[in-house]
Design an enzyme around this catalytic site. Structure first.
Site, mmCIF file in Angstrom:
data_model
loop_
_atom_site.group_PDB
_atom_site.id
_atom_site.type_symbol
_atom_site.label_atom_id
_atom_site.label_comp_id
_atom_site.label_asym_id
_atom_site.label_seq_id
_atom_site.Cartn_x
_atom_site.Cartn_y
_atom_site.Cartn_z
ATOM 1 N N ASP A 45 0.801 -1.224 0.000
ATOM 2 C CA ASP A 45 0.000 0.000 0.000
ATOM 3 C C ASP A 45 0.833 1.273 0.000
ATOM 4 O O ASP A 45 0.596 2.186 -0.774
ATOM 5 C CB ASP A 45 -0.928 -0.017 1.213
ATOM 6 C CG ASP A 45 -1.732 1.259 1.342
ATOM 7 O OD1 ASP A 45 -2.506 1.556 0.426
ATOM 8 O OD2 ASP A 45 -1.565 1.949 2.356
ATOM 9 N N ASP A 100 4.521 0.537 4.133
ATOM 10 C CA ASP A 100 4.394 -0.702 4.911
ATOM 11 C C ASP A 100 4.293 -1.895 3.967
ATOM 12 O O ASP A 100 4.575 -1.789 2.777
ATOM 13 C CB ASP A 100 3.175 -0.606 5.827
ATOM 14 C CG ASP A 100 1.889 -0.290 5.043
ATOM 15 O OD1 ASP A 100 1.929 -0.326 3.796
ATOM 16 O OD2 ASP A 100 0.855 -0.008 5.678
ATOM 17 N N TYR A 143 -7.372 2.723 9.122
ATOM 18 C CA TYR A 143 -6.454 2.976 8.020
ATOM 19 C C TYR A 143 -7.180 3.490 6.767
ATOM 20 O O TYR A 143 -6.776 4.490 6.184
ATOM 21 C CB TYR A 143 -5.674 1.689 7.714
ATOM 22 C CG TYR A 143 -4.934 1.204 8.925
ATOM 23 C CD1 TYR A 143 -3.703 1.748 9.281
ATOM 24 C CD2 TYR A 143 -5.491 0.238 9.776
ATOM 25 C CE1 TYR A 143 -3.033 1.333 10.423
ATOM 26 C CE2 TYR A 143 -4.822 -0.186 10.915
ATOM 27 C CZ TYR A 143 -3.600 0.371 11.239
ATOM 28 O OH TYR A 143 -2.953 -0.028 12.382
ATOM 29 N N GLU A 193 5.466 9.812 3.777
ATOM 30 C CA GLU A 193 5.108 8.470 3.303
ATOM 31 C C GLU A 193 4.434 8.548 1.940
ATOM 32 O O GLU A 193 3.476 9.308 1.752
ATOM 33 C CB GLU A 193 4.185 7.770 4.289
ATOM 34 C CG GLU A 193 3.911 6.317 3.908
ATOM 35 C CD GLU A 193 3.195 5.536 5.000
ATOM 36 O OE1 GLU A 193 3.257 4.295 4.966
ATOM 37 O OE2 GLU A 193 2.578 6.158 5.883
#
Length: 523
Positions: free
Chosen positions: A103, A106, A253, A496
């Site tokens: 994704d 991670d 999430y 990220e």
């Protein structure tokens, strides 16, 4: 004795007046025609023209992040620091779920945003495949798309069962290790008739339907995708419910705020891929009235597909049969116009959700998703106008041209590529200055390091730049005040990247890499 006025003299003046009126009328008419001509439709562009080196170079970089995110047994691996990983994903259910893409930074496979990635990438390929091909990025994009759709096919083993997650997010986020070295358990999560997930099933249907058009030259694979898309749409529509209510742990999430947008989005793609008018009626009839929020502009994202559906269905009014009797279709067009008017900076209805530097700014988490998504839609809409010879977009009485939308799209792309107060590119690998501390496990750990789940945290906390470059990663982006904390790898809010961000930036850059029209038809 008075003199009688001459009727001949009056007649002469009348003739003069008529001639003057005709001359003035001719002048006005000529000026008006010239004005209309200057404001008329721009010439419809033909095949891809000269490439813009800036966007071409950026596109070549952006597509590489998909290779970095690939799971499974890698074929023709182009990333020196990546290797095979997650080869046993799905084995407990006797499924091969080894492919797909991680994704973000991670090692989770979240089906909802991954399917959105595939849908957007398909859309970009369908509209701008010729432009991609000019800079040799069409085949890499199709390869990346197929890596996801192969996974999605296997994740749908039964008509009413869809595996929507591989890995436990709490366990996964408790580790900092390379994907090649993972040892933690990777459980599977599904939606079904007892635990429905209309949103994720419909988004996966959209992904399959749109990809079936991309791969139409392979009739067997395309038909397989379309069969899965139809089954998933039926499942999504019949067993309605939010997946994040059926599976509460995903809400932390990727919490879904509704499923109506995905149903309309999937129906729109199924209409384009099948030509079956029942799907168009689904989107424009009662379900449109119920879910489309006609007249209310929204932001396009992994969670909300309404603006995307509005632009996609507007395509039919520009380039399709232009059936003006379908009032629902016209409402999609009207709402898409409202979205576009909100994006043009000097429009009377321009959104105030911008930084001082002009970047659309909606959320501090992954701030670049919304401006890039908005710019992608603006580029598409601009090209729909150009390709159909549509001269103007009216925003509360003010008129704007396709070039105004393209200018906005370029402004967002240029901001991402370095024209911003930080004077840095947020696309890793592009330009002279870009993020070096990307929040990405594989990029942060040397390939020769021996790490387990817990002892890899030292690499997260390291003060040194990443040993491996996450080339093509589009990081989260700046705060509202346009600052970016560039030396903190643990700054996941800004540093990220995500796979769906990459699909959006690839779509945007593909639309800007050359001047060209979109295809008249996907089929």
């Amino acid at each position: 004795m008075g003199v009688k006025p001459s009727s001949r003299g009056c007649f002469g003046w009348f003739i003069v007046a008529v001639i003057l009126a005709l001359i003035i009328g001719a002048i006005v008419y000529t000026v008006k025609k010239k004005s209309e001509k200057s404001e008329g439709p721009a010439p419809i562009p033909g095949p891809p023209g000269a490439t813009d080196k800036k966007y071409a170079d950026a596109l070549k970089i952006a597509t590489q992040f998909f290779d970095i995110q690939k799971s499974g047994k890698l074929v023709d691996n182009k990333i020196s620091w990546r290797g095979d990983s997650a080869l046993r994903d799905g084995s407990q259910a006797k499924l091969d779920l080894s492919k797909g893409m991680y994704d973000a930074g991670d090692h989770m496979k979240f089906g909802f945003p991954m399917a959105f990635t595939a849908t957007v990438l398909s859309w970009a390929i369908l509209e701008y495949g010729d432009q991609m091909d000019v800079v040799n990025q069409l085949e890499p994009a199709k390869d990346s798309l197929k890596w996801i759709t192969d996974y999605l096919i296997n994740a749908h083993p039964e008509a009413n069962v869809l595996y929507i997650q591989v890995g436990d997010p709490d366990t996964d986020h408790g580790c900092w290790d390379r994907p090649e070295d993972m040892t933690e358990k990777r459980p599977l999560t599904q939606v079904n008739t007892s635990f429905p997930g209309t949103d994720v099933a419909a988004e996966t249907a959209a992904a399959m339907a749109s990809a079936s058009l991309v791969f139409k030259s392979d009739s067997t694979y395309s038909s397989t995708l379309l069969r899965h898309a139809k089954e998933l749409f039926t499942f999504a529509d019949k067993y309605r419910g939010l997946y994040s209510e059926s599976v509460p742990e995903v809400a932390t999430y990727y919490n879904s705020t509704g499923y109506g947008d995905e149903l309309l989005w999937a129906a729109s793609w199924l209409y384009h891929s099948t030509g079956d008018k029942s799907y168009l009626q689904y989107a424009t009839g009662q379900n449109g009235k119920l879910f489309a929020q006609w007249g209310s502009p929204t932001w396009f994202s992994w969670d909300n597909k309404l603006a995307g559906a509005q632009v996609l269905l507007s395509r039919l009014t520009f380039l399709g049969n232009k059936d003006t009797s379908n009032s629902g279709l016209q409402m999609y067009r009207k709402t898409a116009e409202a979205v576009m008017c909100g994006l043009i900076p000097d429009s009377p209805t321009a959104t105030k959700s911008r930084t001082d530097g002009g970047l659309i700014w909606v959320s501090q988490w992954n701030a670049l998703q919304h401006p890039v998504a908005s710019a992608f839609l603006a580029a598409l809409y601009s090209d729909y106008m150009l390709s159909s010879g549509t001269a103007k977009l009216s925003c509360n009485g003010d008129s704007y041209k396709p070039s105004d939308l393209r200018k906005f799209a370029k402004s967002q792309a240029d901001y991402v590529l370095g024209n911003n107060p930080m004077k840095m590119s947020y696309l890793v690998g592009y330009g002279e200055k870009y993020p070096q501390y990307v929040h990405h496990r594989g990029a942060s750990i040397p390939t020769d390091a021996t790490t387990g789940c817990k002892n890899g945290w030292t690499w997260l906390e390291s003060k040194e730049p990443n040993p491996n470059e996450a080339t093509g990663a589009l990081v989260g982006g700046p705060f509202l005040n346009e600052t970016f904390v560039s030396n903190d790898r643990n700054n996941s809010m800004q540093a990220e990247p995500s796979t769906y961000n990459s699909a959006l930036i690839v779509g945007l850059l593909s639309g800007l890499v050359t001047s060209s029209s979109v295809v008249q038809s996907f089929t």
